[in-house]
Design a protein around this motif. Structure first.
Motif, PDB file in Angstrom:
ATOM      1  N   THR A  65      -9.992  -8.904  35.200  1.00 47.86           N
ATOM      2  CA  THR A  65      -9.525  -8.335  36.259  1.00 47.86           C
ATOM      3  C   THR A  65      -9.823  -6.862  35.813  1.00 47.86           C
ATOM      4  O   THR A  65      -9.963  -5.918  36.967  1.00 47.86           O
ATOM      5  N   TYR A  66      -9.533  -6.447  34.549  1.00 49.60           N
ATOM      6  CA  TYR A  66      -9.405  -5.056  34.184  1.00 49.60           C
ATOM      7  C   TYR A  66     -10.503  -4.635  33.175  1.00 49.60           C
ATOM      8  O   TYR A  66     -10.762  -3.382  33.267  1.00 49.60           O
ATOM      9  N   LEU A  67     -11.123  -5.635  32.410  1.00 46.99           N
ATOM     10  CA  LEU A  67     -12.069  -5.095  31.624  1.00 46.99           C
ATOM     11  C   LEU A  67     -13.300  -5.862  31.696  1.00 46.99           C
ATOM     12  O   LEU A  67     -13.339  -7.181  32.105  1.00 46.99           O
ATOM     13  N   GLN A  68     -14.546  -5.388  31.767  1.00 48.15           N
ATOM     14  CA  GLN A  68     -15.816  -5.878  31.795  1.00 48.15           C
ATOM     15  C   GLN A  68     -16.018  -6.587  30.408  1.00 48.15           C
ATOM     16  O   GLN A  68     -16.441  -5.935  29.573  1.00 48.15           O
ATOM     17  N   LEU A  69     -16.280  -7.731  30.384  1.00 50.85           N
ATOM     18  CA  LEU A  69     -16.513  -8.643  29.019  1.00 50.85           C
ATOM     19  C   LEU A  69     -17.800  -8.317  28.582  1.00 50.85           C
ATOM     20  O   LEU A  69     -17.975  -8.058  27.629  1.00 50.85           O
ATOM     21  N   ALA A  70     -18.746  -8.437  29.513  1.00 47.88           N
ATOM     22  CA  ALA A  70     -20.216  -8.288  29.104  1.00 47.88           C
ATOM     23  C   ALA A  70     -20.304  -6.814  28.602  1.00 47.88           C
ATOM     24  O   ALA A  70     -21.421  -6.771  27.676  1.00 47.88           O
ATOM     25  N   SER A  71     -19.803  -5.942  28.995  1.00 49.44           N
ATOM     26  CA  SER A  71     -19.867  -4.715  28.216  1.00 49.44           C
ATOM     27  C   SER A  71     -19.014  -3.902  27.339  1.00 49.44           C
ATOM     28  O   SER A  71     -19.027  -2.818  27.094  1.00 49.44           O
ATOM     29  N   SER A  72     -18.389  -4.894  27.045  1.00 52.62           N
ATOM     30  CA  SER A  72     -17.021  -4.464  26.090  1.00 52.62           C
ATOM     31  C   SER A  72     -17.535  -5.227  24.641  1.00 52.62           C
ATOM     32  O   SER A  72     -17.630  -6.498  24.692  1.00 52.62           O
ATOM     33  N   ALA A  73     -17.457  -4.603  23.433  1.00 48.85           N
ATOM     34  CA  ALA A  73     -17.717  -5.020  22.496  1.00 48.85           C
ATOM     35  C   ALA A  73     -17.102  -4.417  21.070  1.00 48.85           C
ATOM     36  O   ALA A  73     -16.843  -3.140  21.406  1.00 48.85           O
ATOM     37  N   ALA A  74     -17.088  -4.999  20.063  1.00 48.67           N
ATOM     38  CA  ALA A  74     -16.650  -4.482  18.722  1.00 48.67           C
ATOM     39  C   ALA A  74     -17.902  -4.715  18.035  1.00 48.67           C
ATOM     40  O   ALA A  74     -18.546  -5.667  17.834  1.00 48.67           O
ATOM     41  N   THR A  75     -18.358  -3.415  17.322  1.00 48.01           N
ATOM     42  CA  THR A  75     -19.595  -3.520  16.467  1.00 48.01           C
ATOM     43  C   THR A  75     -19.287  -2.887  15.036  1.00 48.01           C
ATOM     44  O   THR A  75     -18.326  -1.708  15.008  1.00 48.01           O
ATOM     45  N   LEU A  76     -19.982  -3.380  13.955  1.00 44.94           N
ATOM     46  CA  LEU A  76     -20.071  -2.587  12.681  1.00 44.94           C
ATOM     47  C   LEU A  76     -21.045  -1.734  12.490  1.00 44.94           C
ATOM     48  O   LEU A  76     -21.741  -1.872  13.267  1.00 44.94           O
ATOM     49  N   SER A  77     -20.743  -0.462  11.722  1.00 44.20           N
ATOM     50  CA  SER A  77     -21.824   0.424  11.536  1.00 44.20           C
ATOM     51  C   SER A  77     -21.646   0.662   9.960  1.00 44.20           C
ATOM     52  O   SER A  77     -20.670   1.293   9.547  1.00 44.20           O
ATOM     53  N   GLY A  78     -22.727   0.054   9.270  1.00 51.84           N
ATOM     54  CA  GLY A  78     -22.718   0.669   7.719  1.00 51.84           C
ATOM     55  C   GLY A  78     -21.608  -0.375   7.042  1.00 51.84           C
ATOM     56  O   GLY A  78     -21.027  -1.193   7.523  1.00 51.84           O
ATOM     57  N   THR A  79     -21.958  -0.450   5.490  1.00 53.72           N
ATOM     58  CA  THR A  79     -21.048  -1.411   4.786  1.00 53.72           C
ATOM     59  C   THR A  79     -20.520  -0.614   3.892  1.00 53.72           C
ATOM     60  O   THR A  79     -20.918   0.432   3.168  1.00 53.72           O
ATOM     61  N   VAL A  80     -19.125  -0.668   3.760  1.00 54.77           N
ATOM     62  CA  VAL A  80     -18.148   0.030   2.809  1.00 54.77           C
ATOM     63  C   VAL A  80     -17.347  -0.977   1.982  1.00 54.77           C
ATOM     64  O   VAL A  80     -16.668  -1.945   2.789  1.00 54.77           O
ATOM     65  N   SER A  81     -17.368  -1.073   0.679  1.00 54.74           N
ATOM     66  CA  SER A  81     -16.449  -2.030   0.036  1.00 54.74           C
ATOM     67  C   SER A  81     -14.949  -1.983   0.583  1.00 54.74           C
ATOM     68  O   SER A  81     -14.462  -0.915   0.287  1.00 54.74           O
ATOM     69  N   GLY A  82     -14.364  -2.942   1.114  1.00 56.87           N
ATOM     70  CA  GLY A  82     -12.805  -2.991   1.168  1.00 56.87           C
ATOM     71  C   GLY A  82     -12.439  -2.378   2.372  1.00 56.87           C
ATOM     72  O   GLY A  82     -11.349  -2.503   3.106  1.00 56.87           O
TER      73      GLY A  82
END
Length: 298
Positions: free
Chosen positions: A236-253
Motif C-alpha cells: 500500500t505504501y511501497l512499490q515492491l518492483a522498484s524497491s531493492a537492496a543491492t551490493l556494490s563492491g566486495t570488502v572482507s567482513g
C-alpha cells in the motif's frame, strides 16, 4: 641416634639423610652416601666391643656419638615432561595448564614466565594474535582471541633461586609447545549503524540510502548477497518492483551497497484522526544479508 655395631656390621640409615655403603670392623673404615635431595644433621652412635668380656666388673664396649652434617647443594629446576601441544577451537573457554605437572625444583619455589608467538595465521593482521597468556601462580591460562584461528607456539620458562646464594642468577628450564586453533564460522550480524526508522516524503520519488556498515561478518567473510524480503513490505505504501537492496563492491567482513525504496503515489495517509489530522502510513522492511554461506535478517 642410630646405633652402629661394628662387630655385627649393622649400619642403619641415619635420620633419613645417610645410607651405609661399606665398612668392616677389621679396618674400622666406614663409607656413607647421602640420600638424594636431603640435607641437615644426623647423629650416629658408634659402639665398639672387644672380646675381653665383663667379668669382675669389666667393660668390653665403648660408645661415642658422632654428628654428621649434610650441607645443601642447589639443585636446578628440571623438566618433568614437555608441555603437550594444545588444540582448541574458536570460542573455546579459557584453558588452564597446571605447570607443576611439567616443572619441579626440589629445594626452591619456582617462578614462571611465558613468551607467546601466536600471530593469527588465519585472518592475518586484522586479528594479530590467537590467544593471550597469563601466569597465575603455577598455572598458565590461555584465552583465545575472538574469531581467530591458526597456529602458534608458546614457551614457558621456570626459574629457581640458588638456596645457598639467593642473589645469584636463577637457574632456569623451559618448554615450548604448539597452539592450534581450528576455524569456527560465525554468522553475519546487523550492527549498531543499522537504522531502526526511515522516513520517505510522499511523491518525492525513490529514496536511496547506503547500506555501508549496516552488517558485518566477524570472520571477515565477504558479503555475497543482500535482498528485501517481499513479504515484509506493505505494498500500500511501497512499490515492491522498484524497491531493492543491492551490493556494490566486495570488502572482507563489511557490507557495501545501497537500499532503494520507492513509495506508492499519493500513499501518505494510513488513516485520518477524528480531529482531521493524518497518520502517516508505514511498513516494516526485512533485509537479508548473506556472507560465508550464512545469512542474517534485519
Amino acid at each position: 641416634g642410630t646405633i652402629l655395631s661394628l662387630n655385627g656390621n649393622n649400619i642403619a640409615t641415619a635420620s633419613g639423610l645417610l645410607g651405609f655403603t661399606s665398612g668392616s670392623p677389621a679396618n674400622s673404615n666406614f663409607q656413607f652416601r647421602t640420600v638424594q635431595d636431603a640435607n641437615g644433621t644426623a647423629t650416629l652412635r658408634l659402639t665398639v666391643q672387644d672380646n675381653g668380656g665383663t667379668a669382675n666388673g669389666g667393660s668390653d664396649t665403648f660408645t661415642r656419638d658422632v654428628t654428621l652434617t649434610v650441607r645443601p647443594v642447589d639443585d636446578p629446576p628440571v623438566l618433568l615432561a614437555a608441555i603437550p601441544a594444545q588444540n582448541m577451537t574458536g570460542d573455546d573457554p579459557p584453558r588452564t595448564i597446571d605447570l607443576t605437572l611439567y616443572f619441579k625444583d626440589v629445594d626452591s619455589p619456582l617462578t614462571y614466565t611465558d613468551t607467546a608467538n601466536t600471530k593469527d595465521t588465519g585472518t592475518g593482521n586484522a586479528i594479530p594474535t590467537l590467544a593471550t597468556t597469563q601466569i597465575n601462580g603455577s598455572n598458565l591460562i590461555l584465552t583465545l582471541t575472538p574469531y581467530s584461528y591458526g597456529t602458534g607456539s608458546i614457551t614457558v620458562q621456570a626459574a629457581g633461586l640458588d638456596v645457598n646464594n639467593p642473589t645469584a642468577p636463577a637457574k632456569t628450564v623451559s618448554s615450548t609447545f604448539s597452539l592450534a586453533v581450528a576455524f569456527k564460522d560465525h554468522p553475519p550480524a546487523a550492527t549498531a549503524s543499522a537504522p531502526t526508522n526511515l522516513v520517505i516524503t510522499e511523491d518525492t520519488g525513490a529514496l536511496t540510502v547506503p547500506l555501508d556498515g549496516w552488517f558485518a561478518d566477524p570472520d571477515l567473510d565477504t558479503f555475497s548477497a543482500v535482498s528485501i524480503n517481499p513479504a515484509s513490505i506493505d505494498q500500500t505504501y511501497l512499490q515492491l518492483a522498484s524497491s531493492a537492496a543491492t551490493l556494490s563492491g566486495t570488502v572482507s567482513g563489511a557490507i557495501r551497497g545501497s537500499l532503494t525504496l520507492t513509495p506508492q503515489p499519493h500513499a501518505f495517509t494510513a488513516y485520518t484522526r477524528a480531529d482531521g489530522t493524518y497518520v502517516p502510513g508505514n511498513t516494516s522492511i526485512t533485509l537479508t544479508a548473506t556472507s560465508g554461506g550464512r545469512s542474517v535478517n534485519y
